[in-house]
Design a protein around this motif. Structure first.
Motif, PDB file in Angstrom:
ATOM      1  N   VAL A 131       2.475  -7.453   1.777  1.00 59.13           N
ATOM      2  CA  VAL A 131       1.186  -6.756   1.760  1.00 59.13           C
ATOM      3  C   VAL A 131       1.405  -5.255   1.914  1.00 59.13           C
ATOM      4  CG1 VAL A 131      -0.937  -6.376   3.096  1.00 59.13           C
ATOM      5  CG2 VAL A 131      -0.235  -8.689   2.509  1.00 59.13           C
ATOM      6  N   ARG A 132       2.285  -4.851   2.842  1.00 66.38           N
ATOM      7  CA  ARG A 132       2.581  -3.421   3.009  1.00 66.38           C
ATOM      8  C   ARG A 132       3.157  -2.828   1.728  1.00 66.38           C
ATOM      9  NH1 ARG A 132       4.192  -5.233   8.043  1.00 66.38           N
ATOM     10  NH2 ARG A 132       6.392  -5.223   7.477  1.00 66.38           N
ATOM     11  N   GLU A 133       4.059  -3.557   1.055  1.00 61.85           N
ATOM     12  CA  GLU A 133       4.631  -3.084  -0.208  1.00 61.85           C
ATOM     13  C   GLU A 133       3.545  -2.899  -1.263  1.00 61.85           C
ATOM     14  OE1 GLU A 133       7.491  -5.998  -1.401  1.00 61.85           O
ATOM     15  OE2 GLU A 133       8.864  -5.553   0.246  1.00 61.85           O
ATOM     16  N   LEU A 134       2.643  -3.879  -1.377  1.00 62.17           N
ATOM     17  CA  LEU A 134       1.583  -3.805  -2.374  1.00 62.17           C
ATOM     18  C   LEU A 134       0.583  -2.695  -2.055  1.00 62.17           C
ATOM     19  CD1 LEU A 134       0.947  -7.603  -2.986  1.00 62.17           C
ATOM     20  CD2 LEU A 134       2.060  -5.983  -4.529  1.00 62.17           C
ATOM     21  N   GLU A 135       0.268  -2.501  -0.775  1.00 62.89           N
ATOM     22  CA  GLU A 135      -0.628  -1.412  -0.386  1.00 62.89           C
ATOM     23  C   GLU A 135      -0.013  -0.058  -0.737  1.00 62.89           C
ATOM     24  OE1 GLU A 135      -3.035  -3.344   3.401  1.00 62.89           O
ATOM     25  OE2 GLU A 135      -1.172  -2.238   3.765  1.00 62.89           O
ATOM     26  N   THR A 136       1.280   0.089  -0.494  1.00 62.01           N
ATOM     27  CA  THR A 136       1.968   1.337  -0.829  1.00 62.01           C
ATOM     28  C   THR A 136       1.969   1.558  -2.337  1.00 62.01           C
ATOM     29  OG1 THR A 136       3.367   1.130   1.127  1.00 62.01           O
ATOM     30  CG2 THR A 136       4.153   2.584  -0.614  1.00 62.01           C
ATOM     31  N   ALA A 137       2.268   0.508  -3.094  1.00 59.82           N
ATOM     32  CA  ALA A 137       2.285   0.617  -4.556  1.00 59.82           C
ATOM     33  C   ALA A 137       0.899   0.971  -5.085  1.00 59.82           C
ATOM     34  CB  ALA A 137       2.784  -0.685  -5.177  1.00 59.82           C
ATOM     35  N   LEU A 138      -0.136   0.361  -4.530  1.00 63.40           N
ATOM     36  CA  LEU A 138      -1.499   0.650  -4.967  1.00 63.40           C
ATOM     37  C   LEU A 138      -1.883   2.094  -4.642  1.00 63.40           C
ATOM     38  CD1 LEU A 138      -4.214  -0.237  -6.117  1.00 63.40           C
ATOM     39  CD2 LEU A 138      -4.828  -1.041  -3.833  1.00 63.40           C
ATOM     40  N   ALA A 139      -1.552   2.539  -3.431  1.00 62.92           N
ATOM     41  CA  ALA A 139      -1.861   3.921  -3.053  1.00 62.92           C
ATOM     42  C   ALA A 139      -1.134   4.903  -3.964  1.00 62.92           C
ATOM     43  CB  ALA A 139      -1.481   4.157  -1.599  1.00 62.92           C
TER      44      ALA A 139
END
Length: 138
Positions: free
Chosen positions: A90-98
């Protein structure tokens, strides 16, 4: 300058790990056979435990002292590991989305259309809303 210690690095022989976990080495061997803790192996096949393994051994001891069976402990540890992996993802995906939102020019916004479908809008454009008045009488 102090270097941070990798908690997953295989550092400890079984005797040291047993002492740190306050257990008998034979208990560590049994937990390895049951799959509760899986230490790394050297070329000579001897076990090497990491700080994370020692922390997990202490957690096993704590759960066992609370009366949880070894199978129950195995399941709890498995679920905790899955939870950690999902949180990391989830942290990886949040970073990628940001990163994507910041770096992509002309990005679009999505809204619900009049019929409930998804409508793509350019950034800064508002969705048109219906303004009719509807009177309902039973």
């Amino acid at each position: 300058m102090t270097m941070p210690v990798d908690e997953n690095a295989p550092l400890f022989a079984i005797a040291v790990a047993a002492e740190l976990a306050e257990m008998h080495p034979q208990t560590l061997r049994q937990y390895d056979r049951l799959g509760l803790v899986s230490p790394s192996r050297t070329a000579g096949k001897s076990r090497r435990y990491s700080l994370r393994d020692v922390m997990q051994l202490r957690e096993i001891a704590r759960l066992g002292a609370e009366g949880i069976s070894l199978e129950g402990i195995r399941r709890i540890l498995e679920l905790e590991n899955v939870n950690q992996q999902l949180a990391r993802r989830v942290r990886e995906l949040e970073t990628a989305l940001a990163d994507e939102l910041l770096n992509r020019p002309g990005r679009r916004v999505f809204a619900a259309g009049l019929e409930g479908d998804v409508v793509s809008l350019k950034s800064g454009v508002r969705a048109q809303r219906r303004t009719e008045v509807v009177v309902w009488r039973p």
